[in-house]
Design an enzyme around this catalytic site. Structure first.
Site, mmCIF file in Angstrom:
data_model
loop_
_atom_site.group_PDB
_atom_site.id
_atom_site.type_symbol
_atom_site.label_atom_id
_atom_site.label_comp_id
_atom_site.label_asym_id
_atom_site.label_seq_id
_atom_site.Cartn_x
_atom_site.Cartn_y
_atom_site.Cartn_z
ATOM 1 N N THR A 138 0.746 -1.144 0.095
ATOM 2 C CA THR A 138 0.131 -0.123 -0.015
ATOM 3 C C THR A 138 1.143 1.395 -0.054
ATOM 4 O O THR A 138 2.287 1.278 0.166
ATOM 5 C CB THR A 138 -1.035 0.199 1.537
ATOM 6 O OG1 THR A 138 -0.124 0.443 2.360
ATOM 7 C CG2 THR A 138 -1.310 -1.316 1.411
ATOM 8 N N ASP A 139 0.284 2.482 -0.171
ATOM 9 C CA ASP A 139 1.071 3.499 -0.025
ATOM 10 C C ASP A 139 1.966 3.919 1.194
ATOM 11 O O ASP A 139 2.947 4.338 1.329
ATOM 12 C CB ASP A 139 0.187 4.672 -0.324
ATOM 13 C CG ASP A 139 -0.275 4.734 -1.945
ATOM 14 O OD1 ASP A 139 0.405 4.013 -2.641
ATOM 15 O OD2 ASP A 139 -1.365 5.299 -2.231
ATOM 16 N N CYS A 140 1.059 3.427 2.335
ATOM 17 C CA CYS A 140 1.649 3.556 3.512
ATOM 18 C C CYS A 140 2.460 2.213 3.941
ATOM 19 O O CYS A 140 3.543 2.426 4.766
ATOM 20 C CB CYS A 140 0.638 3.656 4.554
ATOM 21 S SG CYS A 140 -0.828 2.924 4.440
ATOM 22 N N TYR A 141 2.339 1.256 3.372
ATOM 23 C CA TYR A 141 2.931 0.018 3.894
ATOM 24 C C TYR A 141 3.628 -0.593 2.481
ATOM 25 O O TYR A 141 2.964 -1.798 2.038
ATOM 26 C CB TYR A 141 2.287 -1.045 4.518
ATOM 27 C CG TYR A 141 1.710 -0.632 5.995
ATOM 28 C CD1 TYR A 141 2.728 -0.334 6.901
ATOM 29 C CD2 TYR A 141 0.447 -0.659 6.333
ATOM 30 C CE1 TYR A 141 2.194 0.250 8.287
ATOM 31 C CE2 TYR A 141 0.017 -0.089 7.518
ATOM 32 C CZ TYR A 141 0.744 0.186 8.369
ATOM 33 O OH TYR A 141 0.446 0.839 9.517
#
Lengths: 405, 144
Positions: A138-141
């Site tokens: 994901t964008d954060c992970y």
């Protein structure tokens, strides 16, 4: 003189080094010798213990974020799958989990050499455990894959949370069929060739407080060689079963959900087990202190194996098909003698729960209390008992495509 | 008179020889075979009890050694790892010769090696895997 003690008074005596503690085995003789009233007046705490296979056990882990971060989607610890459907680097590893590569019972009876219980034992023993995990990114992970290893001391949290432990009584398993069967109650030979049981009987925690008058949510206990707590009533908690005059259930009844910090536990008391033809599980050592608040509680703790009965159940047909099939009641006194008489025939008995282990746990807990290292806790809330009206449900079998929206 | 339980390990080239015939005919030994098997590599393993005169027994052992057989003491074939044993007792109703016994009132497991016939049922019956065998580890080729 009537005995009326509070937990606070007992803790005061623990702090002053004046507390009197007996194990649930020692107290039987004391009551026989000195009577209930005198023993209740003299003894402050009775310690219990049990060390048996408990499948409904497992550990919540927070393995910490790598750099860059990852949201674990599928994770394996030493090849054993851990549940990743919670926050990014939180996992739950169940004691009964097996690797997808295990041939299981395709090679009947399967050996189930290594599984979740063994990973937990290895973690507690301080061994380095392999982590293989994938993620969708994901964008954060952003990280999508990781292969690494860690030791228990290197991760954030490891919280043992066992949804169902300390079964209050259990079946005695026999095989009334024509050939050997492989069950969670061990290898059962036809004939029946053996009768297997799994309870510490007179030392078992819930036989010493059969109506749950002292054990509640928040009760501090011995768990896996460290300190744990009663979190809730266990799954399949079934207090409304038939009981003897002194409140002892005549079949599987109450259970406990337990919680504790894995980092302070010992591998000796959390052991991975392999049950031939059945699967993996974990042998969990636990002990519960019973505060002798009054004579009534002392009466419960004085229960002996000859006064506790378990139902003999056929695991060839009755049990797997969920059919009534109680072949009679036998006492733990008989079971521990090495044989029982079943339909006129002598059948050798074996235990899956370690009585020697239960003794050691009750003795350790006694030592901790005497040494002032362990005080009793006041339960935050009681556990549901006989009057709660809880029963066991049968899973509905109906056409799921016709279910109500 | 001597009575001894031993394990013979046959390398593939002599697995088809009538070894037992010679033990009886040439050395006048009584042979009680407890277990015999041949693995896929054609190595044989024979567990038996031999009895006869001390002299004949010694001569037979020498002869077996000359033939290239490996002789092991049967009592050391199964190992009870007391550090792994949790003393549940599950093995005690599976062991056919009561070599694994449950002591009461101690409620602990004890292994009486001399009663063991190396049937190996305990290896998989023990949930804690406290029973181990040397047999799989003791390769023939390394000559140990």
């Amino acid at each position: 003189m009537e005995v009326n003690r509070s937990i606070e008074e007992i803790n005061e005596k623990i702090r002053n080094g004046q507390v009197v503690v007996l194990t649930a085995e020692e107290v039987i003789g004391a009551v026989k010798e000195n009577g209930l009233a005198e023993t209740a007046a003299a003894v402050d705490v009775v310690t219990t213990g049990t060390f048996g296979p408990m499948c409904s056990s497992g550990v919540f882990l927070n393995v910490g974020h790598p750099q860059p971060r990852i949201k674990l989607n599928e994770a394996y610890l030493n090849g054993v799958p851990a549940y990743a459907g919670i926050a990014a680097v939180d996992l739950y590893l169940g004691a009964a989990a097996i690797p997808p590569t295990d041939p299981a019972n395709r090679n009947y009876p399967g050996e189930f050499i290594y599984g979740g219980g063994h990973v937990i034992e290895d973690l507690v023993a301080g061994k380095e455990v392999r982590l293989d995990a994938t993620a969708y990114g994901t964008d954060c992970y952003p990280l999508k894959k990781i292969e690494t290893s860690f030791r228990l001391a290197e991760i954030n949290e490891a919280t043992l949370y066992n949804p169902r432990n300390a079964y209050q009584n259990y079946n005695v398993a026999v095989n009334m069929g024509p050939k050997t069967i492989y069950t969670y109650m061990g290898i059962l030979k036809p004939g029946p060739g053996n009768a297997n049981y799994s309870s510490a009987g007179q030392l078992s925690p819930l036989f010493n407080d059969p109506l749950l008058k002292t054990i509640g949510i928040g009760t501090r206990i011995f768990l896996g060689g460290g300190i744990g707590y009663v979190a809730w009533h266990g799954t399949q908690h079934n207090p409304a079963v038939e009981r003897t005059g002194s409140g002892i259930p005549k079949g599987p009844a109450g259970t406990l959900a337990l919680i504790g910090d894995l980092k302070q536990m010992q591998p000796h008391w959390l052991r991975g087990l392999s049950y031939l033809g059945y699967g993996v599980t974990m042998q969990v050592g636990l002990g519960v202190p019973i505060p002798i608040l009054n004579e009534e509680i002392m009466g419960y703790c004085a229960v002996s194996d000859d006064e506790i009965f378990a139902p003999v159940v056929d695991y060839h047909h009755s049990y797997p098909n969920r059919e009534a099939g109680n072949l009679g009641l036998v006492s733990y006194g008989e079971l521990k003698s090495g044989s029982i008489i079943l339909e006129g025939k002598k059948v050798p008995t074996a235990s899956l729960s370690s009585y020697a282990g239960a003794r050691e746990i009750a003795a350790s807990l006694k030592e901790w209390i005497e040494a002032g290292q362990f005080t009793l806790s006041e339960p935050a809330a009681p556990l549901p008992s006989v009057e709660a009206g809880i029963g066991l449900n049968v899973m509905p079998r109906r056409n799921p495509d016709e279910r109500e929206e | 008179m001597i009575k001894q339980k031993i394990v013979l390990r046959f390398p593939p080239h002599i697995v088809e020889q009538p070894t037992i015939y010679h033990l009886i005919k040439d050395f006048e030994l009584m042979v009680n075979i407890l277990r015999a098997d041949i693995n896929p590599k054609k190595e044989g393993r024979l567990m038996m009890e031999l009895s006869g005169s001390e002299l004949n027994y010694q001569r037979a052992i020498e002869w077996l050694t000359e033939q290239g057989l490996q002789i092991l003491n049967l009592e050391q074939q199964i190992i009870w790892r007391s550090d792994r044993c949790t003393h549940c007792g599950a093995c005690t109703v599976i062991c056919p010769t009561n070599a694994l016994v449950f002591d009461r009132p101690e409620m602990t497991v004890r292994f009486e090696e001399e009663k063991c016939i190396v049937c190996e049922l305990c290896l998989r019956a023990c949930p804690a895997r406290a029973m181990e065998t040397l047999v799989e580890n003791a390769g023939l080729s390394n000559g140990k």
